[in-house]
Design a protein around this motif. Structure first.
Motif, short mmCIF file in Angstrom:
data_model
loop_
_atom_site.label_atom_id
_atom_site.label_comp_id
_atom_site.label_asym_id
_atom_site.label_seq_id
_atom_site.Cartn_x
_atom_site.Cartn_y
_atom_site.Cartn_z
N TYR A 1 -12.93 -19.82 -8.94
CA TYR A 1 -13.06 -20.05 -10.37
C TYR A 1 -11.77 -20.66 -10.92
CZ TYR A 1 -17.16 -17.08 -10.18
OH TYR A 1 -18.39 -16.55 -9.88
N LYS A 2 -11.93 -21.56 -11.87
CA LYS A 2 -10.79 -22.11 -12.60
C LYS A 2 -10.77 -21.42 -13.95
CE LYS A 2 -8.84 -26.38 -14.43
NZ LYS A 2 -9.01 -27.86 -14.51
N VAL A 3 -9.62 -20.88 -14.30
CA VAL A 3 -9.48 -20.16 -15.56
C VAL A 3 -8.44 -20.89 -16.41
CG1 VAL A 3 -8.86 -17.97 -16.64
CG2 VAL A 3 -9.96 -17.98 -14.39
N THR A 4 -8.83 -21.29 -17.60
CA THR A 4 -7.86 -21.86 -18.52
C THR A 4 -7.47 -20.75 -19.49
OG1 THR A 4 -9.63 -22.75 -19.91
CG2 THR A 4 -8.64 -24.25 -18.33
N TYR A 5 -6.17 -20.71 -19.79
CA TYR A 5 -5.67 -19.59 -20.59
C TYR A 5 -4.42 -19.97 -21.37
CZ TYR A 5 -2.08 -19.19 -16.99
OH TYR A 5 -1.03 -19.45 -16.14
N GLN A 6 -4.10 -19.14 -22.35
CA GLN A 6 -2.85 -19.18 -23.08
C GLN A 6 -2.03 -17.99 -22.58
OE1 GLN A 6 -2.07 -21.45 -25.73
NE2 GLN A 6 -3.91 -22.50 -25.07
N GLU A 7 -0.73 -18.14 -22.52
CA GLU A 7 0.10 -17.08 -21.95
C GLU A 7 0.21 -15.83 -22.83
OE1 GLU A 7 3.81 -18.86 -20.78
OE2 GLU A 7 2.96 -19.44 -18.85
N SER A 8 -0.09 -15.95 -24.11
CA SER A 8 0.04 -14.80 -25.00
C SER A 8 -1.16 -14.69 -25.93
CB SER A 8 1.31 -14.94 -25.84
OG SER A 8 1.35 -13.91 -26.81
N LYS A 9 -1.59 -13.46 -26.13
CA LYS A 9 -2.67 -13.21 -27.09
C LYS A 9 -2.15 -13.16 -28.52
CE LYS A 9 -5.44 -10.60 -23.83
NZ LYS A 9 -6.02 -9.32 -23.48
N LYS A 10 -0.82 -13.09 -28.66
CA LYS A 10 -0.21 -12.92 -29.97
C LYS A 10 0.04 -14.24 -30.69
CE LYS A 10 1.92 -8.61 -28.64
NZ LYS A 10 3.14 -7.85 -28.51
N GLU A 11 -0.01 -15.36 -29.98
CA GLU A 11 0.25 -16.66 -30.59
C GLU A 11 -1.06 -17.41 -30.83
OE1 GLU A 11 3.11 -18.93 -28.41
OE2 GLU A 11 4.42 -17.20 -28.15
N VAL A 12 -1.03 -18.30 -31.78
CA VAL A 12 -2.19 -19.13 -32.06
C VAL A 12 -2.38 -20.09 -30.89
CG1 VAL A 12 -3.14 -20.87 -33.61
CG2 VAL A 12 -1.82 -18.98 -34.53
N PRO A 13 -3.59 -20.19 -30.32
CA PRO A 13 -3.82 -21.09 -29.20
C PRO A 13 -3.56 -22.56 -29.59
CG PRO A 13 -5.63 -19.56 -29.40
CD PRO A 13 -4.79 -19.40 -30.62
N ARG A 14 -2.87 -23.27 -28.69
CA ARG A 14 -2.62 -24.70 -28.85
C ARG A 14 -2.99 -25.38 -27.54
NH1 ARG A 14 2.44 -22.97 -29.26
NH2 ARG A 14 3.14 -24.64 -27.88
N ARG A 15 -3.64 -26.51 -27.63
CA ARG A 15 -4.06 -27.22 -26.43
C ARG A 15 -2.88 -27.52 -25.51
NH1 ARG A 15 -7.53 -32.43 -27.26
NH2 ARG A 15 -6.00 -32.60 -28.90
N GLU A 16 -1.74 -27.86 -26.11
CA GLU A 16 -0.55 -28.20 -25.33
C GLU A 16 -0.02 -27.02 -24.52
OE1 GLU A 16 -0.64 -28.50 -28.73
OE2 GLU A 16 -1.13 -30.62 -28.86
#
Length: 72
Positions: free
Chosen positions: A3-18
């Protein structure tokens, strides 16, 4: 399955594509993938995608391709 999982490193920050990252994990189901990542990381999961053979072969051409493993 891989499986490929795309993620943000923190749940506390607003997600940004970059700031989106990807990891690859071998698991039985998307549910198991989510359980493993939730138990071992603070990541904010965006998407879990099962890779078919052609897509996996394409992803493996990337020199940064690496399967992520978590200790039980």
């Amino acid at each position: 399955m891989i499986y490929k999982v795309t993620y943000q490193e923190s749940k506390k920050e607003v997600p940004r594509r970059e700031a989106t990252h990807a990891l690859y994990i071998d698991a039985e189901s998307p549910i198991q993938v989510r359980e493993l990542i939730t138990a071992h990381t603070p990541y904010n999961i965006e998407y879990i995608q099962e890779l078919d053979e052609a897509h996996l072969a394409y992803e493996q051409k990337n020199p940064d391709f690496e399967l992520t493993e978590f200790d039980a």
